[in-house]
Design an enzyme around this catalytic site. Structure first.
Site, PDB file in Angstrom:
ATOM      1  N   HIS A   1     -15.179 -13.512   7.283  1.00 57.57           N
ATOM      2  CA  HIS A   1     -13.819 -13.452   7.537  1.00 57.57           C
ATOM      3  C   HIS A   1     -13.469 -13.994   9.104  1.00 57.57           C
ATOM      4  CE1 HIS A   1     -12.726 -10.640   4.346  1.00 57.57           C
ATOM      5  NE2 HIS A   1     -13.675 -10.762   4.260  1.00 57.57           N
TER       6      HIS A   1
ATOM      7  N   ASP B   1      -6.720  -9.853   9.089  1.00 62.48           N
ATOM      8  CA  ASP B   1      -7.549  -9.646   8.026  1.00 62.48           C
ATOM      9  C   ASP B   1      -6.639  -8.872   6.471  1.00 62.48           C
ATOM     10  OD1 ASP B   1     -10.539 -11.138   7.122  1.00 62.48           O
ATOM     11  OD2 ASP B   1     -10.115  -9.146   6.338  1.00 62.48           O
TER      12      ASP B   1
END
Length: 365
Positions: free
Chosen positions: A9, A108
């Site tokens: 991520h 995110d």
């Protein structure tokens, strides 16, 4: 910028941060003490980037000191999502006291709860996806009807292009881990259903890879600000900002060895930073690689379950390395299109420019 603390991520979001900083945007990265060292090279390259470091909130399912998924593996995703959601009030207080607060938050896709945070402080939230548009659409579909999805042996995705279907065992692990009795799931569900409701969506993908799914978001779902800016790893990074960290004692000569191998002759074997292999799996994989008689680089991490058939695996690897393998030809074509996408005038370059333009407009307003 608010990365989720897992390598798959955060690396892509930090690559995006680098590109935005090159385009004269003022950036603050939100992090926690044990994740701060991961920013070192980026901060050296861009001294104007600020950091906002909060203590990592405790969670009963996380051992003391755990602040990153790499420390605990895939099961850590859900408690880390929940733990980080406890930063909402400290962020609000910081924002209200800041003389020149941010005009937007880019976070995110595992941190979709930040949409609620952004609405609370009155700025746009932009969701960042390190994954493909296709998988983001699958996740959104699953979590919007999670109870029904989990009771189906085969899940049909009628609303998506080509009406894909998955067996239950093939659904993303964060979907399969859903437990209605677990209070942690409330924040997870909010996070993964809020992303496509955000002011904008940024994908580490590109048009030629999945144009029909980009079109699906823009037309059928009516999202106006959808940016395909990837693959971000292909865009130039400054000298000294290497993303890889080679261990001088165990792998420093791998690049020299690769330089001596013919093009297209090496298999790269890696299951990501969260997937673990058992000893039996590793032995089966090692045997399959040996039987394929193919050069390989294997990133090893131990743990997990399910053992492949070594003979079949060796045969598949050998077949995949033939020059006329259709999948290999297609991969080469897509590689060329990926490089074209990030070049000046390519689709990802244009989307990145448009994103920057929109962000500068927010700054002006």
């Amino acid at each position: 910028m608010f990365p989720f603390p897992a390598q798959g991520h955060s690396l892509a979001l930090l690559d995006l941060t680098h590109q935005l900083s090159l385009r004269n945007l003022s950036i603050t990265i939100l992090t926690t003490p044990k994740n701060l060292p991961d920013l070192h090279r980026l901060l050296v390259a861009h001294p104007t980037i600020q950091t906002l470091t909060f203590p990592f909130p405790p969670h009963p399912k996380l051992p003391p000191g755990v602040e990153n998924v790499r420390q605990i593996g895939n099961p850590g995703n859900i408690p880390i999502i929940n733990a980080l959601s406890d930063l909402q009030q400290p962020i609000v207080e910081w924002f209200n006291q800041h003389p020149n607060p941010p005009v937007a938050i880019v976070s995110d896709f595992f941190l979709g709860w930040t949409l609620r945070l952004a609405n609370r402080i009155g700025i746009p939230r932009i969701s960042f996806f390190s994954i493909r548009v296709y998988l983001a659409s699958v996740l959104d579909h699953c979590w919007r009807d999670i109870r029904t999805v989990l009771h189906q042996p085969v899940v049909e995705f009628h609303g998506l292009p080509r009406c894909q279907s998955f067996k239950h065992d093939h659904l993303p692990s964060i979907v399969r881990r859903y437990d209605e009795s677990d209070p942690d799931m409330e924040i997870v569900q909010e996070s993964l259903t809020s992303n496509l409701s955000s002011w904008g969506c940024i994908f580490n993908s590109f048009e030629d890879l999945e144009s029909e799914y980009f079109d699906h978001l823009r037309t059928k779902m009516g999202l106006r600000r959808v940016y395909g800016v990837g693959p971000l790893s292909l865009i130039g990074i400054p000298e000294g900002l290497d993303r890889a960290k080679l261990d001088e004692n165990s792998g420093s000569n791998v690049l020299d060895w690769l330089d001596g191998c013919p093009d297209g002759s090496v298999v790269y074997v890696c299951f990501g930073s969260q997937k673990l292999l058992t000893r039996e799996q590793m032995e089966a994989l090692a045997s399959g690689l040996e039987q394929s008689r193919t050069r390989f680089v294997w990133v090893v991490k131990v743990g997990g379950d399910g053992v492949p058939d070594s003979d079949e695996l060796g045969k598949l690897i050998a077949e995949s390395m033939t020059l006329d393998c259709p999948e290999k030809v297609k991969a080469k074509e897509m590689k060329d299109k990926a490089f074209a996408a990030v070049k000046d005038g390519g689709s990802s370059s244009k989307d990145l420019d448009e994103l920057v333009r929109e962000l500068h407009l927010l700054k002006v307003s």
